[in-house]
Motif scaffolding. Structure first.
Motif, mmCIF file in Angstrom:
data_model
loop_
_atom_site.group_PDB
_atom_site.id
_atom_site.type_symbol
_atom_site.label_atom_id
_atom_site.label_comp_id
_atom_site.label_asym_id
_atom_site.label_seq_id
_atom_site.Cartn_x
_atom_site.Cartn_y
_atom_site.Cartn_z
ATOM 1 N N GLU A 76 6.067 -6.409 -7.132
ATOM 2 C CA GLU A 76 6.230 -6.320 -5.681
ATOM 3 C C GLU A 76 4.923 -6.564 -4.933
ATOM 4 O O GLU A 76 4.940 -6.920 -3.755
ATOM 5 C CB GLU A 76 6.825 -4.963 -5.302
ATOM 6 N N ALA A 77 3.796 -6.407 -5.590
ATOM 7 C CA ALA A 77 2.500 -6.647 -4.954
ATOM 8 C C ALA A 77 2.103 -8.120 -4.972
ATOM 9 O O ALA A 77 1.169 -8.518 -4.283
ATOM 10 C CB ALA A 77 1.424 -5.807 -5.648
ATOM 11 N N MET A 78 2.824 -8.928 -5.723
ATOM 12 C CA MET A 78 2.488 -10.354 -5.823
ATOM 13 C C MET A 78 2.838 -11.058 -4.509
ATOM 14 O O MET A 78 3.888 -10.796 -3.923
ATOM 15 C CB MET A 78 3.246 -10.997 -6.984
ATOM 16 N N PRO A 79 1.980 -11.945 -4.031
ATOM 17 C CA PRO A 79 2.262 -12.659 -2.775
ATOM 18 C C PRO A 79 3.566 -13.457 -2.828
ATOM 19 O O PRO A 79 4.310 -13.498 -1.856
ATOM 20 C CB PRO A 79 1.064 -13.599 -2.620
ATOM 21 N N ASP A 80 3.880 -14.071 -3.956
ATOM 22 C CA ASP A 80 5.101 -14.873 -4.072
ATOM 23 C C ASP A 80 6.366 -14.028 -4.084
ATOM 24 O O ASP A 80 7.460 -14.542 -3.851
ATOM 25 C CB ASP A 80 5.051 -15.738 -5.338
ATOM 26 N N TYR A 81 6.231 -12.736 -4.366
ATOM 27 C CA TYR A 81 7.409 -11.860 -4.385
ATOM 28 C C TYR A 81 8.087 -11.830 -3.020
ATOM 29 O O TYR A 81 9.315 -11.903 -2.933
ATOM 30 C CB TYR A 81 7.005 -10.444 -4.820
ATOM 31 N N ARG A 82 7.301 -11.736 -1.967
ATOM 32 C CA ARG A 82 7.874 -11.700 -0.618
ATOM 33 C C ARG A 82 8.616 -13.001 -0.307
ATOM 34 O O ARG A 82 9.670 -12.987 0.324
ATOM 35 C CB ARG A 82 6.785 -11.413 0.413
ATOM 36 N N ILE A 131 -4.434 -4.774 -12.170
ATOM 37 C CA ILE A 131 -3.434 -5.837 -12.251
ATOM 38 C C ILE A 131 -3.181 -6.430 -10.866
ATOM 39 O O ILE A 131 -3.157 -7.653 -10.692
ATOM 40 C CB ILE A 131 -2.125 -5.326 -12.878
ATOM 41 N N GLN A 132 -3.002 -5.572 -9.875
ATOM 42 C CA GLN A 132 -2.733 -6.049 -8.519
ATOM 43 C C GLN A 132 -3.893 -6.909 -7.998
ATOM 44 O O GLN A 132 -3.680 -7.940 -7.367
ATOM 45 C CB GLN A 132 -2.447 -4.889 -7.589
ATOM 46 N N ASP A 133 -5.111 -6.460 -8.264
ATOM 47 C CA ASP A 133 -6.275 -7.238 -7.831
ATOM 48 C C ASP A 133 -6.310 -8.610 -8.523
ATOM 49 O O ASP A 133 -6.638 -9.610 -7.882
ATOM 50 C CB ASP A 133 -7.566 -6.476 -8.127
ATOM 51 N N ALA A 134 -5.969 -8.644 -9.785
ATOM 52 C CA ALA A 134 -5.994 -9.906 -10.537
ATOM 53 C C ALA A 134 -4.901 -10.865 -10.070
ATOM 54 O O ALA A 134 -5.048 -12.083 -10.182
ATOM 55 C CB ALA A 134 -5.834 -9.622 -12.036
ATOM 56 N N LEU A 135 -3.831 -10.331 -9.552
ATOM 57 C CA LEU A 135 -2.713 -11.170 -9.090
ATOM 58 C C LEU A 135 -2.929 -11.743 -7.705
ATOM 59 O O LEU A 135 -2.220 -12.679 -7.305
ATOM 60 C CB LEU A 135 -1.411 -10.378 -9.125
ATOM 61 N N GLN A 136 -3.852 -11.212 -6.951
ATOM 62 C CA GLN A 136 -4.080 -11.684 -5.572
ATOM 63 C C GLN A 136 -4.802 -12.957 -5.620
ATOM 64 O O GLN A 136 -5.111 -13.851 -5.598
ATOM 65 C CB GLN A 136 -4.833 -10.655 -4.758
#
Length: 171
Positions: free
Chosen positions: A38-44, A166-171
């Motif tokens: 849900e934190a991934m930008p593409d999720y939205r 993980i969230q930081d690495a996905l941004q």
């Protein structure tokens, strides 16, 4: 015989100490997979596309429901005046229309689920790659998904919360 017993006891003690050292050296990471996705930008973006698609299916379901209701009202209005053959024909038409509507609803729900799986697959693959990279870099034996209350307790001395990493690495 006594000498053999002493050797066996000594070996057991040594192995026990080594096993304890090995266990204390195991480290792992843990995270909420759902929270990371849900934190991934593409999720939205995926959620927006799915909402649009759901809206299209809902509009079509509403249209066919309105059509059925209109035909049913016409049937009720004229049923006393219809000859038996026309009455049976209209009943059959209504039954077929209802069956088609039910089948369409089932098919659309399945199609929505399949589409969401297809759209989420690249996000999950990317998340799995990032998890594997971080796990290897930090020397984790494993990474635990804490969703669904599968792990009621995790010893912070043994494992590391990697949600933010993980969230930081996905941004």
């Amino acid at each position: 015989m006594r000498r053999l017993s002493i050797i066996i006891i000594s070996l057991f003690a040594i192995l026990s100490v080594n096993a304890q050292d090995s266990i204390s050296g195991i480290h792992f990471g843990y995270l909420s997979y759902k929270q990371a996705i849900e934190a991934m930008p593409d999720y939205r973006l995926v959620q927006q596309k799915m909402q649009t698609l759901r809206g299209q299916y809902e509009a079509e379901m509403k249209r066919v429901e309105d059509e059925f209701n209109r035909k049913y009202e016409d049937f009720l209005d004229g049923q006393r005046e219809f000859p038996k053959t026309i009455l049976r024909k209209r009943q059959t038409e209504l039954q077929e229309l209802m069956t088609k509507n039910i089948d369409f609803k089932k098919e659309s729900l399945q199609q929505l689920a399949n589409t969401e799986q297809e759209m989420m697959a690249p996000l999950k693959a990317r998340l799995n790659e990032v998890i594997a990279t971080i796990a290897k870099d930090r020397g984790y034996a494993l990474v635990i998904n804490t969703d669904a209350e599968a792990c009621p307790y995790i010893d912070p001395a043994m494992g590391e919360d990697i949600n933010q990493t993980i969230q930081d690495a996905l941004q």
